[in-house]
Design an enzyme around this catalytic site. Structure first.
Site, PDB file in Angstrom:
ATOM      1  NE  ARG A 116      69.999  38.299  41.742  1.00 28.39           N
ATOM      2  CZ  ARG A 116      69.656  38.898  42.877  1.00 28.39           C
ATOM      3  NH1 ARG A 116      69.905  40.173  43.052  1.00 28.39           N
ATOM      4  NH2 ARG A 116      69.041  38.208  43.815  1.00 28.39           N
ATOM      5  NE  ARG A 159      72.449  32.304  43.403  1.00 31.67           N
ATOM      6  CZ  ARG A 159      71.512  31.753  44.135  1.00 31.67           C
ATOM      7  NH1 ARG A 159      71.009  32.396  45.160  1.00 31.67           N
ATOM      8  NH2 ARG A 159      71.088  30.533  43.865  1.00 31.67           N
ATOM      9  CE1 TYR A 166      59.427  26.407  43.593  1.00 34.64           C
ATOM     10  CE2 TYR A 166      59.492  24.994  41.666  1.00 34.64           C
ATOM     11  CZ  TYR A 166      60.113  25.533  42.766  1.00 34.64           C
ATOM     12  OH  TYR A 166      61.415  25.217  43.058  1.00 34.64           O
ATOM     13  CG  ASP A 208      62.993  31.114  37.679  1.00 37.71           C
ATOM     14  OD1 ASP A 208      64.111  30.856  38.153  1.00 37.71           O
ATOM     15  OD2 ASP A 208      61.935  30.565  38.076  1.00 37.71           O
ATOM     16  NE  ARG A 267      68.410  27.189  38.137  1.00 40.27           N
ATOM     17  CZ  ARG A 267      68.106  27.443  39.387  1.00 40.27           C
ATOM     18  NH1 ARG A 267      68.976  28.040  40.164  1.00 40.27           N
ATOM     19  NH2 ARG A 267      66.940  27.100  39.862  1.00 40.27           N
TER      20      ARG A 267
HETATM   21  O1  CP3 Z   1      70.357  27.593  33.390  1.00 38.13           O
HETATM   22  C1  CP3 Z   1      70.454  28.837  33.277  1.00 38.13           C
HETATM   23  O2  CP3 Z   1      71.515  29.458  33.443  1.00 38.13           O
HETATM   24  C2  CP3 Z   1      69.252  29.613  32.823  1.00 38.13           C
HETATM   25  C3  CP3 Z   1      68.496  30.277  33.831  1.00 38.13           C
HETATM   26  C4  CP3 Z   1      67.610  29.519  34.805  1.00 38.13           C
HETATM   27  C5  CP3 Z   1      67.315  30.034  36.098  1.00 38.13           C
HETATM   28  N1  CP3 Z   1      66.395  29.211  36.672  1.00 38.13           N
HETATM   29  C6  CP3 Z   1      67.884  31.258  36.659  1.00 38.13           C
HETATM   30  C7  CP3 Z   1      67.826  31.445  38.095  1.00 38.13           C
HETATM   31  C8  CP3 Z   1      66.905  28.328  34.662  1.00 38.13           C
HETATM   32  C9  CP3 Z   1      66.900  27.334  33.493  1.00 38.13           C
HETATM   33  C10 CP3 Z   1      66.134  28.153  35.849  1.00 38.13           C
HETATM   34  C11 CP3 Z   1      65.222  27.019  36.046  1.00 38.13           C
HETATM   35  C12 CP3 Z   1      64.564  26.873  37.345  1.00 38.13           C
HETATM   36  N2  CP3 Z   1      64.080  27.845  38.169  1.00 38.13           N
HETATM   37  C13 CP3 Z   1      64.250  25.623  37.922  1.00 38.13           C
HETATM   38  C14 CP3 Z   1      64.500  24.272  37.312  1.00 38.13           C
HETATM   39  C15 CP3 Z   1      65.924  23.907  37.366  1.00 38.13           C
HETATM   40  C16 CP3 Z   1      66.372  23.312  38.641  1.00 38.13           C
HETATM   41  O3  CP3 Z   1      67.398  23.815  39.140  1.00 38.13           O
HETATM   42  O4  CP3 Z   1      65.762  22.364  39.134  1.00 38.13           O
HETATM   43  C17 CP3 Z   1      63.611  25.872  39.138  1.00 38.13           C
HETATM   44  C18 CP3 Z   1      63.094  24.838  40.107  1.00 38.13           C
HETATM   45  C19 CP3 Z   1      63.490  27.284  39.284  1.00 38.13           C
HETATM   46  C20 CP3 Z   1      62.864  28.027  40.383  1.00 38.13           C
HETATM   47  C21 CP3 Z   1      63.853  28.823  41.118  1.00 38.13           C
HETATM   48  N3  CP3 Z   1      64.439  29.960  40.624  1.00 38.13           N
HETATM   49  C22 CP3 Z   1      64.344  28.586  42.417  1.00 38.13           C
HETATM   50  C23 CP3 Z   1      63.930  27.423  43.289  1.00 38.13           C
HETATM   51  C24 CP3 Z   1      65.236  29.612  42.703  1.00 38.13           C
HETATM   52  C25 CP3 Z   1      65.934  29.841  44.003  1.00 38.13           C
HETATM   53  C26 CP3 Z   1      66.998  28.903  44.245  1.00 38.13           C
HETATM   54  C27 CP3 Z   1      68.277  29.404  43.652  1.00 38.13           C
HETATM   55  O5  CP3 Z   1      68.945  28.637  42.925  1.00 38.13           O
HETATM   56  O6  CP3 Z   1      68.620  30.551  43.951  1.00 38.13           O
HETATM   57  C28 CP3 Z   1      65.336  30.448  41.564  1.00 38.13           C
HETATM   58  C29 CP3 Z   1      66.185  31.621  41.370  1.00 38.13           C
HETATM   59  C30 CP3 Z   1      67.094  31.636  40.201  1.00 38.13           C
HETATM   60  N4  CP3 Z   1      66.759  31.249  38.944  1.00 38.13           N
HETATM   61  C31 CP3 Z   1      68.434  32.101  40.189  1.00 38.13           C
HETATM   62  C32 CP3 Z   1      68.894  32.004  38.876  1.00 38.13           C
HETATM   63  C33 CP3 Z   1      70.238  32.406  38.329  1.00 38.13           C
HETATM   64  C34 CP3 Z   1      69.183  32.667  41.375  1.00 38.13           C
HETATM   65  C35 CP3 Z   1      68.607  34.004  41.660  1.00 38.13           C
HETATM   66  C36 CP3 Z   1      69.601  35.035  42.121  1.00 38.13           C
HETATM   67  O7  CP3 Z   1      70.365  35.530  41.309  1.00 38.13           O
HETATM   68  O8  CP3 Z   1      69.498  35.357  43.289  1.00 38.13           O
END
Ligand code: CP3
Length: 642
Positions: free
Chosen positions: A338, A329, A451, A374, A325
């Site tokens: 964003r 943020r 999910y 994502d 990630r």
């Molecule tokens: O690693 C990276 O920088 C690449 C981008 C990436 C995102 N999500 C961007 C994201 C990757 C590889 C993911 C994977 C992902 N997404 C997972 C597996 C990794 C893990 O952390 O277990 C999961 C379970 C998701 C599903 C998901 N997406 C959730 C549960 C959420 C909300 C929780 C959170 O962290 O905000 C997201 C949103 C998300 N995906 C964000 C980002 C940068 C935040 C969104 C925002 O900008 O508001």
């Protein structure tokens, strides 16, 4: 049948050493190659292992005896024998016989029909040559419409997802796969290792492939020797013959284009074809220096990057680092972009997504970039409504709950449906430093399924568990569909420009080892097996310590570990794989001094062992101070492995 020597003229294979991995008919293959003047090197690459306590077979039988299936398709003769033996050990033979009388039986070829005759059953339909799944489909279609049929397929060790998918695409109501045995490596792999050595040395000119499992096993052994890439390169210099279209397709899926295929899928015809065409093909290949394009070979400098070398467990002077990630943020640049668009829009705008990816890698100075996307994006083309709420995260308003929901499940063509991701990858590759590899990714089928089923993040996974435990056929079907969709999504990412792939199985740690082995592992194996070879695959999950002893069976070359176990202990239990991890993301909320100390602790535990990629034990937290992130990265970069 006419003998082989009637069919060829001359000694077409003289001067050639010809390799084959045939497992059943070793002597016959040796004889055929000798007859054509060649030097045979035939080494069995697999052995069949019947599945003990075959729940899928029992489940199939329970339905079969109620007349549930319209058609049962048998693909292999040993498979017929083992299935009957398995069932007759548990149920009275006369009941088993009567249950099969309730359905239409289809035999893929005459040997399968013969095996059915032994059980006093007669196939209703027989399939014409070349007896591939395509002829099965057309035979079935001439007999009746596939629409709304319930079909069971007795499968080989490796499932043929394309066949099952075609049946589903043609409207079958349900397609159940009944596996009866799995393929394992031979007990003694020394002969196989020796043959791989001959191929690597250039001592083999022609390789003949006679089933879909062989190449998989050969690659697995090569991987164990740390020579997978070298073997793929060596394959570009040998002439490869494939016995039929099924085998050809499986080779193509691994990035190898077969040089020839006989008109009918028979061993003697394969050797005949080799003796007729082998010489010309070989000369063409060696003159041109190989026309096979290795998917990884096109980025030579990337292949020698710290990150890719560590994935291959090669020695590196400095341990590579990237952060899960990393574009998120906690980064001011991310928050700035964003603030102008929603998260989903950001993912779907290749220009912005590429910018976020590249700027995170550059700001941090890490050794790899990860695609900004994502794991849930794939749910949209599959037919789900996806939203990201703030706060709260992802929400799917029409979750999957029962078999009927397959009706609105769509198949995806990743390049078309997720074209924006491919576009992003191309832009990233264009903008990113040419020596920095790009990691593509997807959700692993279990985490993705959880999910799709729950509709949001969950703690108890109630609905997921109830489908898994109460309705295995539905679970199996869902997982198979997710595997197929993910394979095409990930392979397309590689074709678009990704150098490595990570599978996120974030929530799989809620399962017991036995549940993991039954409900997850076979699907991950299938998935990874179908990815373009030579591309490192990282498999990451949290709370997976109880699975460590068998995680390398997934086929992933790199295993991501969370922070709950000291990395050296984890690695010891994982065995011979590369390891990624594992600083606790919460450490990054403390102070730079503490971060340095904890980071060094991990590096010292690893002690320069080749195959370590530094990372966090889970995604970086949104409230992480930049100062601490830099402290971690600098510590890793300044640490020199002896
Ligand atoms: O690693 C990276 O920088 C690449 C981008 C990436 C995102 N999500 C961007 C994201 C990757 C590889 C993911 C994977 C992902 N997404 C997972 C597996 C990794 C893990 O952390 O277990 C999961 C379970 C998701 C599903 C998901 N997406 C959730 C549960 C959420 C909300 C929780 C959170 O962290 O905000 C997201 C949103 C998300 N995906 C964000 C980002 C940068 C935040 C969104 C925002 O900008 O508001």
């Amino acid at each position: 049948m006419s003998s082989f020597s009637d069919k060829i003229s001359g000694n077409g294979l003289s001067g050639f050493t010809v390799a084959s991995f045939e497992s059943h008919r070793v002597q016959e293959m040796e004889k055929l190659i000798l007859q054509a003047g060649g030097t045979p090197r035939v080494v069995s690459s697999a052995r069949e292992v019947p599945i003990l306590e075959n729940q899928e077979a029992f489940y199939f039988y329970e339905k079969l005896k109620t007349g549930y299936f319209n058609e049962v398709i048998f693909l292999t003769d040993p498979g017929v024998a083992i299935l009957f033996r398995t069932l007759e050990e548990k149920y009275p033979p006369s009941h088993v016989y009567n249950a099969f009388k309730l359905t239409t039986l289809i035999a893929r070829n005459p040997s399968v029909a013969k095996a059915l005759n032994t059980a006093k059953l007669k196939p209703t339909l027989s399939v014409p040559e070349p007896n591939t799944w395509r002829e099965i489909v057309s035979t079935l279609e001439t007999h009746r419409s596939i629409k709304n049929l319930t079909i069971a397929v007795q499968e080989e060790g490796v499932s043929n997802p394309e066949f099952l998918k075609t049946l589903r695409d043609k409207g079958a109501k349900e397609v159940v796969s009944v596996p009866v045995y799995r393929w394992a490596l031979p007990e003694d792999i020394k002969p196989l290792t020796h043959l791989i050595g001959l191929i690597l040395n250039g001592d083999i000119q022609i390789v003949l492939m006679t089933n879909t499992q062989q190449f998989h096993n050969v690659l697995e052994v090569a991987r164990g020797l740390g020579q997978e890439k070298q073997l793929m390169d060596a394959f570009s210099r040998v002439v490869t013959g494939s016995i039929d279209s099924v085998v050809s397709e499986s080779l193509r899926a691994k990035g190898i284009e077969p040089d020839f295929e006989p008109e009918h899928g028979k061993m003697d015809l394969l050797v005949k074809e080799a003796s007729e065409k082998g010489r010309v093909l070989y000369e063409k290949k060696t003159k041109k220096g190989g026309y096979f394009r290795s998917s990884s070979g096109s980025h030579l400098s990337l292949n020698d990057s710290l990150f890719i070398k560590a994935c291959r467990q090669e020695h590196v002077e400095h341990t590579p680092i990237w952060i899960m990630r990393q574009a998120g943020r906690y980064l001011p640049e991310y928050r700035a972009i964003r603030s102008t668009v929603s998260f989903l829009t950001l993912c779907k705008r290749p220009d912005l997504a590429a910018e976020v990816t590249v700027s995170a890698q550059e700001t941090l100075g890490v050794d790899a970039a990860i695609l900004f996307a994502d794991i849930l994006l794939i749910s949209e083309p599959l037919g789900f409504d996806l939203e990201f709420t703030e706060p709260g995260g992802p929400v799917i308003s029409n979750p999957f709950r029962e078999a009927q929901d397959f009706a609105r499940f769509r198949n995806t063509d990743a390049v078309k449906d997720l074209g924006y991701v491919m576009e992003t990858i191309k832009l990233i590759r264009h903008r990113l430093h040419p020596h920095i590899p790009l990691i593509g990714f997807a959700g692993a089928p279990f985490t993705l399924a959880s999910y799709l089923i729950e509709g949001h993040s969950s703690k108890d996974f109630f609905h997921t568990r109830s489908i898994m435990e109460d309705d295995f056929a539905v679970w199996d079907e869902l997982m198979n569909r997710l595997v197929s969709a993910t394979v095409s999504y990930l392979n397309d990412q590689v074709k678009a420009g990704a150098q490595a792939l990570q599978l996120f199985d974030s929530w799989v740690g809620i399962l017991s080892p036995a549940e993991y082995q039954r409900f997850v592992l076979p699907y991950i194996q299938q998935l990874i097996n179908r990815l373009i070879p030579g591309i490192p695959v990282i498999y990451f999950g949290t709370e997976t310590a109880p699975f460590y002893p068998f995680l390398k069976e997934t086929g992933a070359g790199v295993i991501g570990v969370d922070w709950r176990m000291p990395i050296d202990v984890a690695w010891h239990r994982l065995g011979n794989v590369a390891v990624q991890g594992n600083l606790d993301p919460h450490v990054l909320l403390t102070t730079p001094e503490n971060v340095r100390r904890e980071t060094e602790k991990i590096l010292k535990l690893v002690n320069g062992k080749p195959g370590h990629i530094f990372n966090l034990g889970h995604g970086i937290l949104p409230n992480t101070p930049m100062e601490n992130v830099h402290a971690m990265i600098e510590t890793v970069k300044n640490y020199k492995n002896i």
